[in-house]
Design a protein around this motif. Sequence first.
Motif, PDB file in Angstrom:
ATOM      1  N   VAL A  66       8.953  50.955  37.862  1.00 22.26           N
ATOM      2  CA  VAL A  66      10.162  50.469  37.186  1.00 22.26           C
ATOM      3  C   VAL A  66       9.827  49.909  35.806  1.00 22.26           C
ATOM      4  O   VAL A  66      10.535  50.171  34.826  1.00 22.26           O
ATOM      5  CB  VAL A  66      10.872  49.408  38.049  1.00 22.26           C
ATOM      6  N   ILE A  67       8.748  49.130  35.726  1.00 20.10           N
ATOM      7  CA  ILE A  67       8.344  48.558  34.426  1.00 20.10           C
ATOM      8  C   ILE A  67       8.008  49.659  33.427  1.00 20.10           C
ATOM      9  O   ILE A  67       8.431  49.620  32.264  1.00 20.10           O
ATOM     10  CB  ILE A  67       7.143  47.608  34.618  1.00 20.10           C
ATOM     11  N   ILE A  68       7.256  50.658  33.879  1.00 22.35           N
ATOM     12  CA  ILE A  68       6.917  51.792  33.007  1.00 22.35           C
ATOM     13  C   ILE A  68       8.180  52.506  32.548  1.00 22.35           C
ATOM     14  O   ILE A  68       8.341  52.843  31.363  1.00 22.35           O
ATOM     15  CB  ILE A  68       5.985  52.781  33.748  1.00 22.35           C
ATOM     16  N   ALA A  69       9.112  52.736  33.477  1.00 20.27           N
ATOM     17  CA  ALA A  69      10.342  53.459  33.147  1.00 20.27           C
ATOM     18  C   ALA A  69      11.196  52.678  32.154  1.00 20.27           C
ATOM     19  O   ALA A  69      11.716  53.239  31.180  1.00 20.27           O
ATOM     20  CB  ALA A  69      11.130  53.750  34.417  1.00 20.27           C
ATOM     21  N   VAL A  70      11.348  51.368  32.397  1.00 16.12           N
ATOM     22  CA  VAL A  70      12.182  50.542  31.514  1.00 16.12           C
ATOM     23  C   VAL A  70      11.572  50.451  30.116  1.00 16.12           C
ATOM     24  O   VAL A  70      12.266  50.659  29.100  1.00 16.12           O
ATOM     25  CB  VAL A  70      12.360  49.130  32.114  1.00 16.12           C
ATOM     26  N   LEU A  71      10.276  50.152  30.035  1.00 16.73           N
ATOM     27  CA  LEU A  71       9.625  49.997  28.738  1.00 16.73           C
ATOM     28  C   LEU A  71       9.552  51.321  27.970  1.00 16.73           C
ATOM     29  O   LEU A  71       9.846  51.367  26.769  1.00 16.73           O
ATOM     30  CB  LEU A  71       8.220  49.425  28.917  1.00 16.73           C
ATOM     31  N   SER A  72       9.150  52.380  28.658  1.00 13.94           N
ATOM     32  CA  SER A  72       9.024  53.671  27.973  1.00 13.94           C
ATOM     33  C   SER A  72      10.381  54.175  27.500  1.00 13.94           C
ATOM     34  O   SER A  72      10.499  54.713  26.383  1.00 13.94           O
ATOM     35  CB  SER A  72       8.363  54.704  28.891  1.00 13.94           C
ATOM     36  N   ALA A  73      11.417  53.995  28.320  1.00 10.52           N
ATOM     37  CA  ALA A  73      12.763  54.431  27.920  1.00 10.52           C
ATOM     38  C   ALA A  73      13.270  53.621  26.741  1.00 10.52           C
ATOM     39  O   ALA A  73      13.877  54.169  25.805  1.00 10.52           O
ATOM     40  CB  ALA A  73      13.724  54.310  29.102  1.00 10.52           C
ATOM     41  N   LEU A  74      13.000  52.312  26.753  1.00  9.97           N
ATOM     42  CA  LEU A  74      13.450  51.447  25.654  1.00  9.97           C
ATOM     43  C   LEU A  74      12.758  51.818  24.347  1.00  9.97           C
ATOM     44  O   LEU A  74      13.421  52.005  23.309  1.00  9.97           O
ATOM     45  CB  LEU A  74      13.162  49.991  26.009  1.00  9.97           C
ATOM     46  N   LEU A  75      11.423  51.929  24.382  1.00 13.19           N
ATOM     47  CA  LEU A  75      10.676  52.260  23.168  1.00 13.19           C
ATOM     48  C   LEU A  75      10.983  53.680  22.694  1.00 13.19           C
ATOM     49  O   LEU A  75      11.103  53.933  21.492  1.00 13.19           O
ATOM     50  CB  LEU A  75       9.179  52.089  23.420  1.00 13.19           C
ATOM     51  N   ALA A  76      11.110  54.608  23.641  1.00  7.69           N
ATOM     52  CA  ALA A  76      11.441  55.991  23.273  1.00  7.69           C
ATOM     53  C   ALA A  76      12.831  56.075  22.671  1.00  7.69           C
ATOM     54  O   ALA A  76      13.072  56.868  21.753  1.00  7.69           O
ATOM     55  CB  ALA A  76      11.341  56.897  24.498  1.00  7.69           C
ATOM     56  N   THR A  77      13.763  55.258  23.170  1.00 10.21           N
ATOM     57  CA  THR A  77      15.118  55.253  22.625  1.00 10.21           C
ATOM     58  C   THR A  77      15.131  54.743  21.195  1.00 10.21           C
ATOM     59  O   THR A  77      15.821  55.300  20.326  1.00 10.21           O
ATOM     60  CB  THR A  77      16.041  54.385  23.502  1.00 10.21           C
ATOM     61  N   ILE A  78      14.367  53.687  20.932  1.00 10.80           N
ATOM     62  CA  ILE A  78      14.289  53.156  19.564  1.00 10.80           C
ATOM     63  C   ILE A  78      13.667  54.181  18.623  1.00 10.80           C
ATOM     64  O   ILE A  78      14.217  54.488  17.552  1.00 10.80           O
ATOM     65  CB  ILE A  78      13.467  51.848  19.544  1.00 10.80           C
ATOM     66  N   ILE A  79      12.532  54.746  19.038  1.00 10.78           N
ATOM     67  CA  ILE A  79      11.846  55.737  18.194  1.00 10.78           C
ATOM     68  C   ILE A  79      12.701  56.987  18.024  1.00 10.78           C
ATOM     69  O   ILE A  79      12.849  57.517  16.916  1.00 10.78           O
ATOM     70  CB  ILE A  79      10.478  56.101  18.798  1.00 10.78           C
ATOM     71  N   GLY A  80      13.272  57.475  19.131  1.00 10.36           N
ATOM     72  CA  GLY A  80      14.068  58.691  19.085  1.00 10.36           C
ATOM     73  C   GLY A  80      15.340  58.541  18.268  1.00 10.36           C
ATOM     74  O   GLY A  80      15.750  59.474  17.558  1.00 10.36           O
ATOM     75  N   THR A  81      15.982  57.360  18.348  1.00 10.61           N
ATOM     76  CA  THR A  81      17.204  57.130  17.580  1.00 10.61           C
ATOM     77  C   THR A  81      16.928  57.154  16.080  1.00 10.61           C
ATOM     78  O   THR A  81      17.622  57.830  15.310  1.00 10.61           O
ATOM     79  CB  THR A  81      17.838  55.777  17.975  1.00 10.61           C
ATOM     80  N   PHE A  82      15.895  56.416  15.654  1.00 15.40           N
ATOM     81  CA  PHE A  82      15.560  56.417  14.232  1.00 15.40           C
ATOM     82  C   PHE A  82      14.992  57.768  13.798  1.00 15.40           C
ATOM     83  O   PHE A  82      15.168  58.182  12.641  1.00 15.40           O
ATOM     84  CB  PHE A  82      14.572  55.290  13.924  1.00 15.40           C
ATOM     85  N   GLY A  83      14.323  58.460  14.723  1.00 16.25           N
ATOM     86  CA  GLY A  83      13.862  59.808  14.416  1.00 16.25           C
ATOM     87  C   GLY A  83      15.023  60.757  14.186  1.00 16.25           C
ATOM     88  O   GLY A  83      14.996  61.573  13.247  1.00 16.25           O
ATOM     89  N   ALA A  84      16.059  60.664  15.018  1.00 17.53           N
ATOM     90  CA  ALA A  84      17.247  61.510  14.859  1.00 17.53           C
ATOM     91  C   ALA A  84      17.960  61.196  13.545  1.00 17.53           C
ATOM     92  O   ALA A  84      18.433  62.101  12.841  1.00 17.53           O
ATOM     93  CB  ALA A  84      18.196  61.299  16.042  1.00 17.53           C
ATOM     94  N   LEU A  85      18.029  59.898  13.198  1.00 16.10           N
ATOM     95  CA  LEU A  85      18.636  59.515  11.916  1.00 16.10           C
ATOM     96  C   LEU A  85      17.832  60.074  10.742  1.00 16.10           C
ATOM     97  O   LEU A  85      18.404  60.540   9.749  1.00 16.10           O
ATOM     98  CB  LEU A  85      18.722  57.991  11.813  1.00 16.10           C
ATOM     99  N   GLY A  86      16.503  60.035  10.876  1.00 16.88           N
ATOM    100  CA  GLY A  86      15.654  60.583   9.822  1.00 16.88           C
ATOM    101  C   GLY A  86      15.808  62.087   9.677  1.00 16.88           C
ATOM    102  O   GLY A  86      15.859  62.610   8.560  1.00 16.88           O
ATOM    103  N   ILE A  87      15.879  62.784  10.797  1.00 15.03           N
ATOM    104  CA  ILE A  87      16.063  64.245  10.761  1.00 15.03           C
ATOM    105  C   ILE A  87      17.394  64.599  10.113  1.00 15.03           C
ATOM    106  O   ILE A  87      17.491  65.548   9.329  1.00 15.03           O
ATOM    107  CB  ILE A  87      15.982  64.821  12.187  1.00 15.03           C
ATOM    108  N   ASP A  88      18.426  63.824  10.437  1.00 11.30           N
ATOM    109  CA  ASP A  88      19.752  64.101   9.874  1.00 11.30           C
ATOM    110  C   ASP A  88      19.789  63.888   8.367  1.00 11.30           C
ATOM    111  O   ASP A  88      20.577  64.530   7.667  1.00 11.30           O
ATOM    112  CB  ASP A  88      20.791  63.201  10.551  1.00 11.30           C
TER     113      ASP A  88
END
Length: 276
Positions: free
Chosen positions: A67-89
């Motif tokens: 659960v800890i791995i899932a929560v942390l990885s999803a949170l960090l991936a969401t932050i990185i992925g969101t700003f990555g998507a904004l950068g790509i756009d």
Amino acid sequence: MKRDHPIRWSNLYLLLVFIVLYLPIIYLIIYSFNAGDTMDRITGFSWRHYLTLFADTRMISIVLNTVIIAVLSALLATIIGTFGALGIDQLKKRSLQNGILSLNNVLMVSPDVIIGASFLIFFTFLGVKLGFGSVLLSHIAFSVPIVVLMVLPKIKDMSQTMIDAAYDLGATKWQTLTRVILPAITPGIFAGYFMAFTYSLDDFAVTFFVTGNGFSTLSVEIYSRARQGIDLEVNALSTLMFLVSLLLVGGYYLLNRYNEKKKIHRAKASQEVDDA
């Protein structure tokens, strides 16, 4: 009358698909309450395997790790992925944007075994000790492309006039990002987080390669126990995981319904103001 037949056949096909998908799960759940120790036959109803599960401190520790791995990885991936998507756009060149999206999709289409082996070689080369850190980094890496794919369409659907209006009213880039852009793409961010959380929670192939001695996750532990023989404690654990998944899906559905109703309410309020 002729129009009824395709609908009936489609409903029958859909029912068949759901039976194929959920019958093994129902079979697993039923035997989690079996008083016996095997899945040969049902000898009676019992909570014994659930009590054994909650008394198993090692399994509880592994559940917490997962659960800890899932929560942390999803949170960090969401932050990185969101700003990555904004950068790509924000990229001006269409060819460069498509090229980066293609690279982003490599992890989505590559076999998990190859990804897991690649991470193992990479961590070994860098001298990174396998365990919590290696699993967390791996889960973040394969979750980021999922978040990008969830968030980018919401960015594309966002009206550019909203951003232009924010700048015209004197908003800074940070204010525009936090008060205009992020609220507009929130459904995509939540979708990306839930998808990343789900992928991390049930990942086996990649995790199997990058776990070290003394650290394990549910998927790896269930695989190890299944190789030793049928253990109805695994059935009990799988039942609880299935129920948690249902709760997550239900929560995501209710959240979407709430956002849709909120959007409709805002549209009606705006229309009433315009009419007035």
